[in-house]
Design an enzyme around this catalytic site. Structure first.
Site: not given
Ligand code: NAD
Length: 290
Positions: A53, A97, A120
């Site tokens: 990422k 995460q 997200d």
């Protein structure tokens, strides 16, 4: 019949090339897109995802950093960091995460991220906006799948779509996006009684189960579009999806491979969401005459 393979790696590359000009334009007006990825613990798979990422951002000129905490960190420390990042004008996207260690309340952590920086798309406010058909951020994996439908010129309106899996990060948002696009959607999961009954009459099957080669050719209607979200590590170390690719290739109309399918699209759409967040910020600043 041999299915057409939708190449996620090539599509991801094509999209990322297009992002560069947007990043440059933002940087030129003092709004270089910035993403922070928070990782708690040393889970090897999570470490790889986080590295990819951050590197994905850096490769197109964005700012990105990771913040790593020991597995035993006090959740309060992470929440304080999130509050600090919420207030930092150089940061447009904050991502924690998942999964988090057991002593964390995952929901509380996701809710602590400002909805405007929740790239997200997991904050309840953003989930609600998606459910209402006016998303602020679309969760990256289903967003990537929608881009693959676009690339494969799959017209979703009126189609029978089956999503296998009902997780908050893939199955549920995927189903909402398909509904919003006009498909007739069935969501199957671990309690579904006769999975094959549903999949074998579907024009579109999205598999997000986490079981290697779970979807077999006999479960797929000839000509169907089969999207494989699964990432499973086999005992020999190789990656494989939730779909028996070799078998389904002979039956499906279009299919995505693993690796090289949905995986590269997920990070690409994270970059897209972060750029969108920065563009909104820049537009708001311009509107305020700053
Ligand atoms: P999850 O474990 O949260 O959910 C799995 C779902 O599968 C559950 O909803 C469960 O009800 C369903 N399921 C389990 N057994 C079933 C059965 N026998 N029949 C029907 N449904 C069944 O997993 P997740 O986070 O949604 O991820 C699913 C897969 O996608 C995993 O392999 C994961 O690694 C992968 N994944 C890939 C990406 C990507 O970027 N490609 C992103 C996220 C997840």
């Amino acid at each position: 019949m041999t299915a057409q393979v939708i190449d996620g790696k090539a599509l991801a590359e094509e999209l990322r090339q297009g992002f560069k000009a947007r990043v440059d334009a933002l940087a030129a007006c003092g709004h270089k897109p910035g993403l922070v990825v928070i990782l708690v613990g040393e889970d090897p798979a999570s470490q790889v995802y986080v590295r990819n990422k951050v590197n994905g951002c850096l490769a197109i000129g964005m700012h990105s950093e990771k913040i790593v905490y020991d597995v035993a960190v006090d959740p309060e420390t992470v929440l304080e960091k999130i509050a600090e990042l919420n207030a930092d004008p150089a940061i447009h996207g904050i991502l924690v995460q998942l999964p988090l260690p057991g002593h964390f309340n995952e929901e509380a952590v996701l809710e602590a991220i400002s909805p405007e920086k929740d790239v997200d798309g997991f904050h309840a406010e953003n989930v609600g906006a998606l459910a209402q058909g006016s998303p602020r951020f679309i969760p990256c994996t289903p967003y990537g799948v929608m881009k693959m439908f676009e690339k494969g010129k799959v017209d979703l309106a009126g189609k029978e779509a089956v999503v296998i899996g009902r997780s908050n990060i893939v199955g549920k948002p995927m189903a909402l996006l398909l509904i919003n696009a006009g498909a007739t959607v069935t969501v199957c999961h671990s309690k579904t009684k006769d999975l094959k009954f549903h999949t074998s009459r579907a024009d579109i099957v999205v598999a997000a189960v986490g079981k290697p080669r779970f979807v077999t050719a006999d479960m797929v209607k000839p000509g169907a579009v089969v999207i494989d979200v699964g990432i499973n590590r086999l005992p020999d170390g190789k990656l494989c999806g939730d779909v028996d690719f070799a078998g389904c290739l002979a039956v499906a109309g279009q299919i995505t491979p693993v690796p090289g399918g949905v995986g590269p699209m997920t990070i690409t759409m994270l970059l897209a969401n972060t750029i969108e967040a920065a563009e909104r910020k820049a537009a708001a600043a311009a509107g305020a005459g700053k």
